[in-house]
Design a protein around this motif. Structure first.
Motif: not given
Length: 438
Positions: A152-154, A208-209, A214-216, A340-341
């Motif tokens: 979900g993050a990327f 979560g981490w 990954g988003a960063m 940060i997306d």
């Protein structure tokens, strides 16, 4: 090159499984007491199926939140976790997580390659009433959903083959060591007295981490604000997750017993309390009561109660649900989205929810609920040792999961690019990666 590598993988697995009886010694790990309970076995078969259902449920949950041209790709990322991790777990990862310890950090997989010694006539030492293979398959479902949570993050910008490679490396180098340290009797966290009933550190904090890393690393999407494709998918996914979470938490009692019933109760009320707190807080802050908010709140509550489910009372589970939803809601609203997306707020929900749950386990864990807690009860009972242990594990896991995940993204990107091109991102991953569309 990719075609050659994939061909080699398929041929190697075909050959090794065909001749497995000649090259893999059947060396079962002896059980303390191999006397299986039919009720425990029946419940754990059902719980294992429940947990597997969570991953397609997560696919609906995430798939409904992204833009319409990325729904299939997002859902397929969860589905392929069921495919890839199942084989990886059977071949080597189970042994890495639960094999004989190497320094309390990771297991020696040599005894359990291709599930050697993981049969129907032996048992895991901490689950003596069910077959060893059932315990191993139950644990496989936890491994499956963890990398799926990260996606979900990327969302909407990762190349599919790069994601698959990251998933394999993540399970071997991050998930398996954390599972060993936390749940193996010789693991360093287990020996410290750290309590994690069903995966606050192993599943949610690690995911979560990794999501934040990954988003960063991948950077922002070209268009960050998109209309959710299907809110109805999110509602359906939440229902499947909530349903499956009963297997996730109550199944972690590893038997059909009072502890399983307690975990089912704490899971129920924490999810409900968190959903209520989320929508109430939205209204207090001047927002509308939304279906999306109610769903996210419920999932945050499920995340936060996971490490505590078999250690806390029903009233304290309600507190955990309420408190975790408030904290995560604030983190979501304050998260630096312009920099940060994290597309679907994985860190704010799963990472933060997991950390809140771990700390509150150290506050509320009671030996009256679970005698395994022993004299090192929660902080509220006047003993600080458990809380300190939980906090120590939280810090170690956070640093390890973030740094190791960022390193894996860096390595994978050197092997094969992680991000799709701007043209393919604009076109949408459904078409550009899979040739399909809604």
């Amino acid at each position: 090159m990719r075609k050659i590598i994939l061909s080699v993988i398929l041929i190697t697995i075909l050959v090794l499984t065909f001749i497995s009886n000649f090259i893999i010694a059947d060396n079962p790990i002896p059980a303390e007491a191999v006397k299986f309970d039919t009720g425990d076995t029946a419940w754990m078969i059902v719980a294992t199926a429940f947990v597997l259902l969570m991953t397609p449920g997560l696919g609906f949950f995430y798939g409904g939140m992204v833009g319409k041209k990325n729904v299939i790709s997002t859902m397929l990322q969860s589905f392929m976790a069921m495919v890839i991790v199942t084989i990886l777990w059977t071949v080597v990862a189970f042994g890495l997580a639960f094999g004989p310890t190497i320094g309390g950090i990771i297991g020696n997989p040599s005894q359990n390659l291709f599930f050697a010694g993981v049969g129907t006539n032996t048992a895991w030492s901490l689950a003596p009433t069910i077959p060893f293979i059932l315990f191993a398959l139950f644990q496989a479902k936890f491994a499956i959903i963890t990398p799926a949570l990260i996606t979900g993050a990327f969302a909407e910008r990762i190349r599919f083959w790069a994601y698959l490679l990251f998933m394999v490396l993540f399970i071997i180098l991050i998930y398996a060591p954390l599972a060993h340290m936390t749940w193996h009797p010789d693991g360093v966290f287990f020996k410290m007295g750290v309590l994690d009933f069903a995966g606050g550190t192993v599943v949610h904090m690690s995911a979560g981490w990794a999501a934040l890393a990954g988003a960063m690393f991948l950077g922002k999407r070209k268009v960050q604000k998109v209309n959710p494709a299907r809110i109805t998918y999110v509602l359906l996914g939440t229902g499947l997750l909530w349903f499956g979470w009963f297997g996730f938490n109550a199944g972690s009692a590893l038997g059909a017993n009072g502890l399983a019933a307690q975990a089912l109760g704490t899971t129920t009320v924490a999810a409900a309390a968190a959903a209520m707190a989320w929508v109430f807080l939205d209204k207090i802050l001047g927002h509308k009561l939304s279906a999306l908010g109610a769903c996210i709140g419920a999932v945050v509550g499920l995340v936060a109660i996971t490490p505590a489910a078999g250690f806390v009372s029903i009233p304290h589970a309600i507190f955990i649900g309420l408190f975790s939803a408030i904290v995560s809601n604030i983190v979501v609203s304050k998260f630096p989205k312009g920099k940060i997306d994290d597309a679907l707020d994985v860190f704010a929900c799963h990472g933060v929810g997991g950390m809140v749950g771990m700390l509150l386990t150290g506050v509320f864990a009671s030996k009256a609920v679970n005698p395994a807690v022993g004299d090192n009860q929660g902080l509220i009972f006047g003993t600080p040792t458990l809380f300190i242990n939980q906090l120590t594990a939280l810090v170690i896991v956070s640093i390890f999961a973030f740094v190791a995940s960022y390193a894996l993204f860096f390595i994978v990107n050197k092997i094969t690019p992680l991000r799709v091109t701007e043209e393919k991102e604009e076109l949408g991953l459904d078409i550009s990666q899979h040739g399909e569309f809604l």
